[in-house]
Design a protein around this motif. Structure first.
Motif, PDB file in Angstrom:
ATOM      1  N   VAL A 126       0.909  -1.114   0.017  1.00 50.60           N
ATOM      2  CA  VAL A 126       0.106   0.038   0.036  1.00 50.60           C
ATOM      3  C   VAL A 126       0.713   1.258  -0.118  1.00 50.60           C
ATOM      4  CG1 VAL A 126      -1.581   1.438   1.367  1.00 50.60           C
ATOM      5  CG2 VAL A 126      -2.095  -1.043   0.816  1.00 50.60           C
ATOM      6  N   ALA A 127       2.180   1.137   0.634  1.00 54.93           N
ATOM      7  CA  ALA A 127       2.817   2.438   0.737  1.00 54.93           C
ATOM      8  C   ALA A 127       3.265   2.568  -0.672  1.00 54.93           C
ATOM      9  CB  ALA A 127       3.999   2.184   1.813  1.00 54.93           C
ATOM     10  N   ALA A 128       3.959   1.562  -1.216  1.00 51.43           N
ATOM     11  CA  ALA A 128       4.456   1.775  -2.531  1.00 51.43           C
ATOM     12  C   ALA A 128       3.261   2.357  -3.429  1.00 51.43           C
ATOM     13  CB  ALA A 128       5.192   0.419  -3.041  1.00 51.43           C
ATOM     14  N   TRP A 129       2.166   1.734  -3.632  1.00 51.53           N
ATOM     15  CA  TRP A 129       1.107   2.058  -4.314  1.00 51.53           C
ATOM     16  C   TRP A 129       0.833   3.389  -4.052  1.00 51.53           C
ATOM     17  CZ3 TRP A 129      -3.821   3.639  -4.690  1.00 51.53           C
ATOM     18  CH2 TRP A 129      -4.562   3.558  -5.944  1.00 51.53           C
ATOM     19  N   LEU A 130       0.713   3.977  -3.056  1.00 52.80           N
ATOM     20  CA  LEU A 130       0.276   5.248  -2.636  1.00 52.80           C
ATOM     21  C   LEU A 130       1.530   6.301  -3.238  1.00 52.80           C
ATOM     22  CD1 LEU A 130      -1.318   5.080   0.948  1.00 52.80           C
ATOM     23  CD2 LEU A 130      -2.456   5.721  -1.359  1.00 52.80           C
ATOM     24  N   MET A 131       2.532   5.800  -2.954  1.00 52.64           N
ATOM     25  CA  MET A 131       3.813   6.715  -3.171  1.00 52.64           C
ATOM     26  C   MET A 131       3.883   6.952  -4.794  1.00 52.64           C
ATOM     27  SD  MET A 131       6.612   6.378  -0.699  1.00 52.64           S
ATOM     28  CE  MET A 131       6.777   4.565  -0.392  1.00 52.64           C
TER      29      MET A 131
END
Length: 311
Positions: A126-131
């Motif tokens: 989720v962190a990677a996707w949001l960034m």
């Protein structure tokens, strides 16, 4: 009877976490009860226990932010989830055998996703996707630190998917070279300051999870944007120039801005990128052996992901 890892004061996780047994209270309205199968150990699980974010944490707390399990109890409108695997997120801590989670945020797990992979589908993906969604990589040169982490691997994979011009990673060892060679991603050593400065000057976007001296080395050249999403070195850094512009990424801030529909839809995009061959392999630890699991997590140059199992 529920088993849970509580912390009632802040400090080193190995010293302040206690394994406690107690009957689970009645299920709250609009929640599902999930019998946990696996829960991973991440930096984001351990850092809050130290007191780094104590201004927004009310003790006592149960540790852990992600995991996977089977629904064993649900309100009438969510009865279809009973017996199904879900991610019980945005509710109680997941380092316990029974987790009560808001039903509207429980993420059903597709049949083709292994439970050991599903357990790790929140924090890093989720962190990677949001960034990537926030800092679009199309047509840009991307530089990523902490190459051995799952989040870095996913950032690189997504950057390529969304048409980055080039992707370069900074690594401490060659443990993950095979992965980056597979995707034709250039990898450079963390102690090669001259090469790092060269690629920092070329970078349009830097994604950094290390902080400290490495971050300051990258910040010296005038790259365009610097996204800080972690401090694995344990050391802060101080921007000394106007450029590159520093963005402080906190996953909770972005999640507070999205609707329930967007929350559920996000995982439709995430499931297809979770290739078991790309993520770090798992090492299983019985829940009662949680101290050994944390010890393994802290090993330098580790290329495995400790997973607590609740069999």
């Amino acid at each position: 009877m529920n088993r849970a890892l509580f912390y009632r004061k802040f400090g080193l996780p190995e010293q302040v976490l206690t394994l406690e047994y107690a009957d689970k209270s009645s299920l709250k309205e609009n929640c599902v009860r999930v019998q946990i199968l696996y829960a991973p150990i991440n930096a984001s699980d351990l850092i809050p226990i130290t007191g780094a974010y104590q201004h927004r944490i009310i003790l006592p707390q149960i540790a852990g932010y992600e995991g996977v399990g089977k629904v064993i109890e649900a309100p009438l409108s969510y009865q279809h989830l009973i017996g199904k695997r879900v991610l019980p997120l945005r509710g109680e801590g997941t380092w316990q055998s029974l987790v009560d989670s808001p039903a509207e945020y429980a993420i059903p797990v597709p049949d083709y996703i292994e439970s050991k992979i599903a357990a790790r589908a929140y924090i890093n993906p989720v962190a990677a996707w949001l960034m990537i969604k926030q800092f679009l990589p199309k047509g840009k040169h991307i530089l990523v630190t902490a190459a051995g982490s799952d989040c870095a691997k996913l950032l690189c994979k997504l950057a390529i998917k969304f048409a980055a011009l080039s992707v370069t990673v900074i690594c401490r060892s060659d443990n993950h070279a095979q992965y980056y060679n597979k995707y034709a991603i250039k990898h450079i050593k963390q102690d090669d300051k001259q090469t790092i400065e060269y690629f920092a000057r070329q970078a349009d976007i830097v994604f950094d999870a290390v902080g400290g001296e490495l971050a300051e080395t990258i910040l010296a050249p005038d790259s365009s944007e610097f996204v800080s999403y972690g401090l694995l070195s344990g050391a802060f850094f101080q921007p000394k120039k106007r450029l590159p512009k520093v963005h402080w990424f906190h996953i909770r801030y972005y999640l507070n801005q999205i609707s329930q529909h967007q929350w559920l839809k996000m995982f439709d995009d995430i499931w297809p990128i979770l290739d078991v061959n790309d993520l770090n392999r798992v090492s299983l630890f019985k829940f009662n052996d949680w101290q050994e699991a944390i010890k393994t997590y802290r090993q330098p140059y580790r290329n495995n992901k400790p997973l607590l199992t609740f069999d």
